[in-house]
Write a protein that holds these residues in place. Structure first.
Motif, short mmCIF file in Angstrom:
data_model
loop_
_atom_site.label_atom_id
_atom_site.label_comp_id
_atom_site.label_asym_id
_atom_site.label_seq_id
_atom_site.Cartn_x
_atom_site.Cartn_y
_atom_site.Cartn_z
N ALA A 77 -4.04 -0.51 29.62
CA ALA A 77 -3.17 -0.54 28.46
C ALA A 77 -3.45 0.89 27.96
O ALA A 77 -4.44 1.42 27.62
CB ALA A 77 -3.50 -1.45 27.45
N VAL A 78 -2.33 2.03 28.00
CA VAL A 78 -2.48 3.23 27.66
C VAL A 78 -1.47 3.76 26.80
O VAL A 78 -0.32 3.14 26.52
CB VAL A 78 -2.66 4.13 28.80
N MET A 79 -1.63 4.74 26.21
CA MET A 79 -0.57 5.59 25.44
C MET A 79 -0.72 6.98 25.31
O MET A 79 -2.02 7.55 25.95
CB MET A 79 -0.59 5.32 23.79
N ALA A 80 0.19 7.93 25.21
CA ALA A 80 -0.04 9.34 25.49
C ALA A 80 1.09 10.22 24.55
O ALA A 80 2.27 9.55 24.39
CB ALA A 80 0.25 9.55 26.89
N LEU A 81 0.69 11.39 24.53
CA LEU A 81 1.72 12.22 23.78
C LEU A 81 2.03 13.04 25.12
O LEU A 81 1.40 13.28 25.84
CB LEU A 81 0.72 13.28 22.98
N LEU A 82 3.43 13.27 25.13
CA LEU A 82 4.25 13.78 26.09
C LEU A 82 5.16 14.88 25.80
O LEU A 82 5.28 15.42 24.56
CB LEU A 82 5.11 12.79 26.63
N SER A 83 5.46 16.07 26.83
CA SER A 83 6.31 17.10 26.66
C SER A 83 7.51 16.58 26.71
O SER A 83 8.69 17.41 26.52
CB SER A 83 5.88 18.06 27.82
N GLY A 84 7.92 15.39 27.11
CA GLY A 84 9.23 14.76 27.40
C GLY A 84 9.17 13.50 28.24
O GLY A 84 8.23 13.36 28.96
N GLY A 85 10.20 12.73 28.49
CA GLY A 85 10.27 11.73 29.67
C GLY A 85 9.79 10.54 29.03
O GLY A 85 9.85 9.27 29.71
N GLY A 86 9.61 10.28 27.84
CA GLY A 86 8.86 8.82 27.46
C GLY A 86 9.78 7.90 27.19
O GLY A 86 9.52 6.53 27.21
N GLN A 87 11.09 7.99 26.98
CA GLN A 87 12.18 7.04 26.68
C GLN A 87 12.80 6.66 28.11
O GLN A 87 13.99 6.88 28.15
CB GLN A 87 13.13 7.58 25.47
N ALA A 88 11.95 6.06 28.94
CA ALA A 88 12.53 5.83 30.27
C ALA A 88 11.42 4.48 30.60
O ALA A 88 10.47 4.53 30.13
CB ALA A 88 12.44 6.96 31.10
N GLU A 89 11.83 3.98 31.72
CA GLU A 89 11.08 2.81 32.09
C GLU A 89 9.77 3.23 32.63
O GLU A 89 8.71 2.65 32.80
CB GLU A 89 11.64 2.00 33.27
N TYR A 90 9.84 4.46 33.22
CA TYR A 90 8.42 5.23 33.93
C TYR A 90 8.23 6.54 33.38
O TYR A 90 9.40 7.21 33.19
CB TYR A 90 8.35 4.84 35.23
N VAL A 91 6.88 6.99 33.34
CA VAL A 91 6.79 8.35 33.00
C VAL A 91 5.35 8.79 33.63
O VAL A 91 4.53 7.74 33.81
CB VAL A 91 6.59 8.85 31.65
N THR A 92 5.48 9.99 34.18
CA THR A 92 4.03 10.52 34.73
C THR A 92 3.44 11.45 33.69
O THR A 92 3.87 11.96 33.08
CB THR A 92 4.18 11.25 36.10
N VAL A 93 1.88 11.17 33.59
CA VAL A 93 1.42 11.76 32.54
C VAL A 93 -0.09 12.26 33.20
O VAL A 93 -0.85 11.68 34.19
CB VAL A 93 0.89 10.71 31.51
N PRO A 94 -0.32 13.72 32.88
CA PRO A 94 -1.80 14.11 33.34
C PRO A 94 -2.80 13.08 33.13
O PRO A 94 -2.67 12.64 31.72
CB PRO A 94 -1.89 15.63 32.62
#
Length: 332
Positions: free
Chosen positions: A85-102
């Motif tokens: 279970a994780v959370m992240a600050l993003l440069s975009g893309g969070g309001q979708a079913e999947y997102v890639t995160v460093p």
């Protein structure tokens, strides 16, 4: 996968849910199945065409997300495993079913916290933490004026100022919002619509003013801000809701108080990730969200909207009706 989208800049009516390609994690990236995201004013600005995503970032809305690890790209160092279970600050893309995160941008979700609650943390709390500690260098006993005190950043800042053993003072536009900030720990609150907050702040501080101002309003507040800023005070501007134009002798007033202006933007977080802001937040602040029925810090969720009602969520934020964060829940 499904994602929040708009084809041309404009009002909330331009938003819709679109089927797009699911992203694949690249070198050192983690694929997250998003459970929830939260709305930020940057999303509204991007929808209007006034705040484009940085080069290389997703053009899907959403600057934060919570969810579970669904895949690992090559070169990941083994900190995360499938299902975490994780959370992240993003440069975009969070309001979708999947997102890639460093992988270095991911944070663990505190114990006993839901995905909905966790989605309300990254942007608001990392922003408030960065403004107070990395920009403002807050010290014990200092007085901090927080504009838009009932916003996501504002409510986080109130609690973080208390955690730093300093004194939070807020402005807000309704008595309901002022009451919410008091419940969060504000020592005093003033309604900017019907009273001069600078006079009230000076009275509350017995004429000495505040040491730090967190300002997302900008131009229209400059005289009142300087009026209630203490000698050697720090005025931190992180938004321009009223615009950036200033008419008057700002520099002379600033110089007379030996005060400083600091500015920061909320979108590009590469710098914060590298300078240790996120690591410091994870180590020094996240533990205070755990604590069973009475954690010392709590994210405030105003309301929850399913992804297909994202236009309604934007309208609520545009009308400044929310107290705390508006969360967008992804399809299960």
């Amino acid at each position: 996968m499904l994602a929040a989208y708009f084809d041309c800049p404009g009002g909330p009516e331009n938003l819709y849910v679109k089927k797009v390609m699911k992203p694949h994690p690249g070198e050192g990236e983690v694929l997250v199945k998003v459970a929830a995201s939260a709305l930020n004013r940057a999303d509204l600005l991007q929808r209007r065409g006034k705040y484009p995503p940085p080069k290389g970032a997703s053009d899907i809305l959403g600057l934060e997300a919570s969810g579970s690890v669904a895949g690992l790209g090559p070169g990941c160092k083994g900190r995360w495993k499938i299902g975490d279970a994780v959370m992240a600050l993003l440069s975009g893309g969070g309001q979708a079913e999947y997102v890639t995160v460093p992988e270095g941008y991911l944070m663990p979700i505190p114990n006993d916290m839901t995905f909905i609650q966790a989605a309300a943390i990254p942007e608001a709390w990392l922003t408030a933490f960065q403004l107070l500690h990395f920009v403002g260098k807050i010290q014990k006993g200092e007085r901090v004026l927080i504009h838009a005190g009932a916003s996501g950043v504002g409510m986080a800042a109130v609690q973080l100022v208390r955690l730093a053993k300093a004194i939070p003072i807020v402005t807000a536009g309704t008595q309901e919002k002022l009451k919410a900030t008091a419940n969060a720990g504000a020592a005093a609150g003033f309604n900017y619509k019907n009273e001069d907050f600078s006079e009230k702040v000076l009275a509350f501080t017995q004429g000495s003013g505040v040491d730090i101002i967190l300002d997302c309003v900008g131009g229209s507040y400059w005289e009142k801000n300087l009026n209630c800023l203490s000698t050697d005070g720090r005025w931190i501007i992180y938004g321009l809701l009223s615009g950036g134009e200033v008419h008057g002798d700002l520099l002379a007033r600033l110089l007379s108080k030996r005060a400083s202006i600091h500015t920061t933007l909320l979108r590009s977080r590469d710098k914060e990730a590298s300078n240790g802001c996120q690591q410091s937040f994870t180590e020094n602040v996240l533990p205070y969200f755990s604590g069973g029925t009475s954690p010392q810090l709590q994210p405030l969720v105003d309301s929850v909207y399913p992804l297909h009602e994202i236009a309604g969520a934007h309208r609520i934020m545009e009308d400044k009706k929310n107290i705390g964060k508006i969360v967008i829940e992804m399809p299960a």
